[in-house]
Design an enzyme around this catalytic site. Structure first.
Site, PDB file in Angstrom:
ATOM      1  N   ASP A 258      10.858  10.523  -2.914  1.00  0.00           N
ATOM      2  CA  ASP A 258      10.214   9.217  -3.034  1.00  0.00           C
ATOM      3  C   ASP A 258      11.214   8.189  -2.512  1.00  0.00           C
ATOM      4  OD1 ASP A 258       8.442   7.124  -4.082  1.00  0.00           O
ATOM      5  OD2 ASP A 258      10.023   6.842  -5.568  1.00  0.00           O
TER       6      ASP A 258
ATOM      7  N   ASP B  85      11.155   9.122  -9.224  1.00  0.00           N
ATOM      8  CA  ASP B  85      11.542   8.460 -10.472  1.00  0.00           C
ATOM      9  C   ASP B  85      10.398   7.770 -11.185  1.00  0.00           C
ATOM     10  OD1 ASP B  85      11.212   6.292  -8.661  1.00  0.00           O
ATOM     11  OD2 ASP B  85      12.537   5.063  -9.894  1.00  0.00           O
TER      12      ASP B  85
ATOM     13  N   ASP C  63       5.156   9.454  -9.346  1.00  0.00           N
ATOM     14  CA  ASP C  63       5.781  10.671  -8.803  1.00  0.00           C
ATOM     15  C   ASP C  63       5.578  11.880  -9.707  1.00  0.00           C
ATOM     16  OD1 ASP C  63       6.899   9.273  -6.617  1.00  0.00           O
ATOM     17  OD2 ASP C  63       8.555   8.583  -7.863  1.00  0.00           O
TER      18      ASP C  63
END
Length: 598
Positions: free
Chosen positions: A304, A493, A497
């Site tokens: 991410d 995080d 996600d």
């Protein structure tokens, strides 16, 4: 019955048998005492072996059973007792080694916060951590554990976060700084506003992760049984040839006595627990041994962007004032003051900028977060709005590729502040190290715009970019990895996600500022806000598995050498049984090397 109790029982029987035979010259009674205990232990092991076979696996218990039965049949009952002592002692030693190797993980459980001091007006009341509510004001005294996550509203102190992040240096906490549960306050009292309930706070989440890591079996423990079939066959072949050549069945028993299965049983799990302990000391909680295996074999990794490749906070890029009645400095002060109790990433970034500029924030009241729009609050008796353009009263909006907040004071739109991503200093080096460790495919998954994502990918060295991704699209990218790119790692995080972390072969959550959902969905959690711990996790896993395999093979090689020597009749059965403990000790000491940082 626990392994320690079995060991103590076996030793007690041995002492009684020694007294009977050499004190009272009752050799037959000593023989039957050992035979009965040996028979009970053998039946217990046989039941365990049958259960193992029924589950579709092959274990090494058959070697130990054969050795005990063979030594009893040829009258070497003291050797049989020694085998029992070594086996039960080996299991007890495994329990002890596992406990020692995992003591860093256990220290989290031992230091779990239990109470909190809530401030109601001028009164301070003591209550259980589970009773603390979001929004409560909590007092943490000098030297106390922070009970739940929150944000400092009064006081300054140095806080020890080493049990959470592995960072030994105390961290200075001032007004508006975040406090993590489980950290230890220094020499000054702090007051903070609770931002997460106990069950969602950092420390309690880590405790849950530790419990999971201990409850779930490590897959490689069973992989050790791959060695069991050839090892058992070798033992029987050497013993059978020795019996055939010498025409003495005792020779067969002597070979089997030194064919200790303990290196297969002990070495792998001890090495994995030791490796997990070592990872925790380096700020990485690995939940299972299976995760270590997959990290070793990983071929691809997806990241991410925000909060992972970037710092999770944005830097102020431009401050635009459209009103003649306010300065750039006042615009920042009012906006940051209104945002100071918000946990949003833009709020954190704006407050950090105000601190860096040494601007004094104003008291805030009646803070309200309007979902999908922004915040409104009262600062100096004026209503402040910070958020989207329409919410703040602006008729125009910047390009959607720009990250911005718009500000209104007392109902008048006064300007906007734009932000830009801060790429982590360690991002590019982490990608390079991962490539060197054998992970050749690197992917970025982000909901951000293509142009921004591509620019950051080029800066850090990522080869493949998927921009403007919804959580479902991130999952699809992970699911459609080719067999040649698996196992695949996902690093993230945020709450969005969590699904991708759950479906990835290995999910790694950035847990320092990340969401609870991400940490719970992941297979490993990085406790320190440092992306380089991802490559460190891969490196430590590779080192751990290398030591595990080495330890298993070292034990096997020693066993085979002793079997060959025993086949000549040089090693009596009793001495061969004693040598098992040497093999066990060597295997365990080798496996415990995985605890040490090199």
């Amino acid at each position: 019955m626990s392994n320690l109790k079995k060991f103590l029982l076996t030793v007690t029987v041995g002492i009684v048998a020694l007294i009977l035979e050499f004190g009272f010259h009752q050799a037959r009674v000593a023989f039957w005492l050992i035979a009965i205990v040996g028979g009970i232990m053998t039946i217990s092991m046989l039941i365990g072996m049958v259960q193992t076979l029924r589950s579709g696996k092959y274990g090494v218990d058959i070697l130990a059973i054969t050795a005990i039965v063979a030594t009893l049949l040829v009258g070497e009952y003291w050797a049989s007792l020694m085998v029992l002592v070594m086996l039960t002692g080996g299991d007890s030693l495994e329990d002890y080694a596992s406990h020692q190797a995992g003591r860093e993980l256990q220290s989290l459980l031992n230091n779990s916060p239990q109470i909190a001091h809530r401030i109601d007006g001028e009164e301070v009341t003591e209550l259980k951590v589970d009773e603390v509510q979001v929004g409560d004001t909590i007092l943490v005294k000098p030297g106390e554990l922070v009970p739940v996550d929150g944000r400092v509203i009064a006081g300054e102190s140095f806080v020890d976060e080493s049990s959470l992040t592995g960072e030994s240096k105390p961290i200075e906490k001032q007004i508006n700084d975040e406090l993590m549960s489980g950290s230890i306050n220094g020499d000054a009292a702090l007051r903070f506003k609770v931002t997460k309930s106990a069950k969602d706070s950092q420390y309690q989440t880590l405790v849950k992760l530790v419990q999971e890591s201990e409850a779930k079996p490590a897959h490689f423990v069973r992989l050790a049984d791959r060695y069991a079939v050839p090892f058992t066959l070798i033992a029987y072949i050497i013993g059978g040839i020795a019996w055939f050549v010498s025409k003495d069945p005792v020779r067969f028993a002597e070979v089997l006595v030194v064919a200790s299965p303990c290196p297969l049983i002990l070495a792998a799990p001890v090495a994995l627990v030791a490796g997990m302990s070592r990872s925790s000391r380096n700020g990485i909680v690995v939940k299972t041994g299976t995760t270590i295996e997959k990290l070793v074999r990983a071929k691809s990794i997806a990241f991410d962007k925000t909060g992972t490749l970037t710092e999770g906070k944005l830097s102020v890029e431009e401050i635009k004032v459209v009103s003649e009645n306010i300065s750039r400095e006042d615009l920042v002060i009012y906006a940051a003051s209104g945002e100071q109790e918000s946990s949003h990433i833009l709020a954190r970034s704006l407050i950090a900028y105000a601190k860096a500029e040494k601007l004094s924030l104003l008291p805030v009241a009646n803070l309200e977060e309007v979902t999908g729009q922004g915040i409104q609050a009262i600062v100096e008796d004026k209503e402040i709005r910070v958020g989207k353009a329409a919410f703040a009263g602006s008729n125009t909006e910047l390009s959607s590729e720009k990250t911005a907040v718009y500000v209104s004071i007392a109902g008048q739109y006064v300007g906007y502040i734009t932000f830009t991503d801060i790429v982590r200093e360690e991002s590019a080096e982490t990608i390079k190290e991962l490539n060197q460790l054998g992970i050749t495919k690197t992917i970025m998954l982000t909901g951000d715009h293509q142009s921004i994502a591509k620019q950051i990918a080029e800066e850090v060295g990522i080869s493949e970019v998927h921009a403007e991704c919804l959580p479902e699209e991130k999952i699809n990218v992970i699911k459609t990895l080719s067999d040649g790119d698996r196992p695949g790692i996902m690093v993230g995080d945020g709450v969005n996600d969590a699904p991708a972390l759950a479906v990835a072969d290995v999910g790694i959550a950035m847990g320092a500022h990340g969401s609870t959902a991400a940490s719970e969905s992941a297979d490993a959690v990085i406790l320190k806000d440092d992306l380089s711990r991802v490559s460190e996790a891969v490196r430590l896993s590779q080192d751990t598995m290398r030591i595990a395999r080495q330890s298993v093979l070292i034990g096997i090689v020693i066993c085979v050498i002793l079997m060959l020597i025993a086949s000549t009749g040089v090693i009596p059965a009793l001495l061969g049984a004693a040598l098992q403990e040497v093999i066990d000790t060597v295997s365990i000491l080798s496996a415990l090397r995985a605890r040490k940082d090199r």
